[in-house]
Scaffold this active site. Structure first.
Site, PDB file in Angstrom:
ATOM      1  N   GLU A  14      -4.139  -2.931   5.952  1.00 15.78           N
ATOM      2  CA  GLU A  14      -4.347  -1.557   5.492  1.00 15.78           C
ATOM      3  C   GLU A  14      -3.026  -1.094   4.901  1.00 15.78           C
ATOM      4  OE1 GLU A  14      -4.350   2.799   7.293  1.00 15.78           O
ATOM      5  OE2 GLU A  14      -5.611   1.413   8.430  1.00 15.78           O
ATOM      6  N   CYS A  48      -2.649   7.795   7.344  1.00 16.56           N
ATOM      7  CA  CYS A  48      -3.132   7.002   6.221  1.00 16.56           C
ATOM      8  C   CYS A  48      -4.287   7.683   5.503  1.00 16.56           C
ATOM      9  CB  CYS A  48      -3.544   5.615   6.699  1.00 16.56           C
ATOM     10  SG  CYS A  48      -4.543   5.609   8.191  1.00 16.56           S
TER      11      CYS A  48
END
Length: 530
Positions: A265, A302
């Protein structure tokens, strides 16, 4: 519990042999004790060796025993009590209440994986019974299950010292799948990592599992991480961090004689679309929700809303005015590390110096180290489409508002976006036709679509997708949050014409694990006995 600065190789507490580093209290820029020497090549070799040795026994543990192990980890983490919260606070500057919530999430997701393991549906058992009389050719007896890939390396993240780190989602998913795990702790919070690592090791021992089921290594650079991904015994990796770091790991993994998957990620700006009727009817509420989401945790999520897309007009002008007032009174917040603060400052400076962007508002100015001043910028749709630099993630409380002249420009901006973790739509009834037209594009761009909410906050549950097309993640087919995360660390194996006594328990004819199976092309409605 006294911190030692030692790594864990199986059940052995071992001092590293490479240059040492310390955690840093970002609120005062003070180094913390103890020192954490990095792992040597020999120590890394030992960790990989014990993980390899443990894999066959661990992946065949019963569903009951593996679930109990995950629950035991959660219990040992909870037993750390305030010591864990205080150390994490000192190493990150995050509020204690936030860390207590994150500890709860960490333990919750371990228990959720335990429930998933017990149910056994992730084994995806498929049985096609033999048809010896079939014409023109008979059919063999064929049975399929999912098995663990093998040893997995997990990289702790900087922004979630508990939920995405030593015993976080990647570790929980890999252990649930039956994979031994080697964690490379994040250098920003090594003491927190040691405490949690020792809790996991205690659970391994309490559950009488092979010691190589879990190891914890330290290093302040990239060498150990690259070496782990390059080791022939490692079968997959889970990573949360920068695009630079993720790409380096992916390159190393693909350069191996036997390439492996890296579930990374990496980068997302999480576009938020404000549709005309919603913006007209809910201007102030949208401004308040946007600023609250943007500044939450100094923007160090994020899923932070780093891009906002809207059509020009009086409603957008009012929205910008409301945002400017709210941002101006937004207090500074300490960022996680000096490195993250420096990168944030560089990203903000790049936007400020870009002639295609203009400042809308800035938050309060701090007088301490590593303090994030919130920033909002604006640009025209044509400029956004012309300058790829405007899509760069600025990790922190900074966002760019793209002003569009028409619905067609909104479509062009959406089509131009890179892959994202999330895309958010704020709509009223009058906006539904436009929103519906944009959905296919947004589905191609993001892993999670939201309506009338804000992307910060990721629920840990069965249906969650925390992933998305590159560069949000390296593999858009998977998620790092939710029970489907277990699938990343499994692969299918088919058993043909095996005698029942030789079959794995999950595939035996009488279905001793009481699983729902795909039996001769039909999904069994219920498990036996239900």
């Amino acid at each position: 519990m006294t911190l030692t600065g030692n790594m864990l190789i199986g059940q052995q507490s071992v001092a590293g042999n490479r240059p040492a580093f310390r955690g840093i209290n970002p609120a005062i820029n003070q180094a913390l004790e103890p020192e954490y020497p990095g792992a040597s090549a020999e120590q890394l070799e030992q960790a990989c060796a014990v993980a390899w040795e443990a894999q066959d026994a661990f992946r065949e543990t019963s569903l009951r025993d593996r679930a109990a192990f995950l629950e035991c980890i959660a219990e040992h983490i909870e037993k750390l009590g305030d010591e864990l919260i205080e150390r994490a606070h000192a190493e990150t500057g995050l509020p204690r209440a936030r860390l207590q919530g994150e500890r709860g999430r960490t333990c919750q997701q371990l228990r959720l994986f335990a429930r998933t393991v017990r149910a056994g549906e992730w084994l995806d058992v498929r049985v096609d019974n033999a048809q010896p009389q079939r014409q023109p050719l008979p059919r063999s007896d064929l049975r399929q299950r999912q098995i663990a890939l093998g040893p997995v390396v997990v990289f702790g993240s900087s922004n979630f010292p508990l939920a995405f780190s030593v015993a976080g989602g990647d570790t929980g998913a890999a252990l649930a799948a039956g994979c031994p795990v080697i964690v490379k702790a994040h250098s920003a919070h090594p003491g927190t990592g040691e405490l949690v690592g020792r809790a996991v090791a205690q659970a391994v021992k309490a559950c009488n599992l092979p010691e190589g089921v879990f190891s914890l290594l330290f290093d302040s650079g990239y060498e150990v991480g690259i070496a782990l991904v390059s080791d022939w015994r490692i079968r997959a990796a889970g990573f949360t961090g920068s695009r630079t770091g993720g790409l380096a790991l992916m390159k190393a993994a693909q350069a191996r004689p036997e390439p492996i998957p890296v579930y990374a990620e990496m980068s997302s700006i999480n576009p938020v679309l404000l549709f005309p009727a919603a913006l007209e009817n809910r201007t102030q509420a949208l401004a308040e929700g946007f600023v609250a989401s943007l500044t939450l945790g100094a923007g160090q999520f994020c899923t932070n809303p780093g891009l906002l897309i809207a059509r020009k007009g009086p409603a957008l002008d009012r929205f910008l005015g409301a945002v400017a007032k709210l941002i101006a009174s937004s207090p500074v917040q300490t960022m996680l590390t000096p490195g993250i603060f420096s990168a944030y400052q560089a990203g903000v400076t790049a936007l400020r110096d870009n002639p295609r962007a203009r400042a809308v508002a800035a938050g309060e100015i701090g007088n301490g180290p590593n303090q994030c001043q919130a920033q909002v910028f604006s640009t025209e749709a044509a400029d956004f489409l012309a300058d790829q630099r405007l899509q760069a993630e600025v990790f922190g409380a900074a966002s760019l508002i793209v002003q569009c002249s028409s619905d067609e420009e909104i479509r062009e901006v959406c089509a131009h976006l890179e892959g994202q973790l999330t895309a958010t739509l704020h709509v009223d009834d009058a906006d539904l036709a436009l929103a519906r037209a944009l959905l296919p594009t947004l589905e191609r761009k993001a892993g999670r679509l939201l309506v009338n909410g804000w992307p910060t906050g990721v629920e840990v549950c069965d249906a969650m997708v925390h992933g998305g097309p590159y560069p949000a993640t390296s593999d858009a087919r998977s998620t790092s949050v939710g029970t489907a995360a277990i699938l990343r660390f499994l692969r299918p194996v088919c058993y043909q014409d095996f005698p029942d006594s030789l079959l794995p328990t999950a595939l035996q004819q009488i279905n001793p694990l009481n699983l729902r199976r795909l039996l001769d092309g039909q999904r069994e409605a219920t498990r036996h006995g239900e």
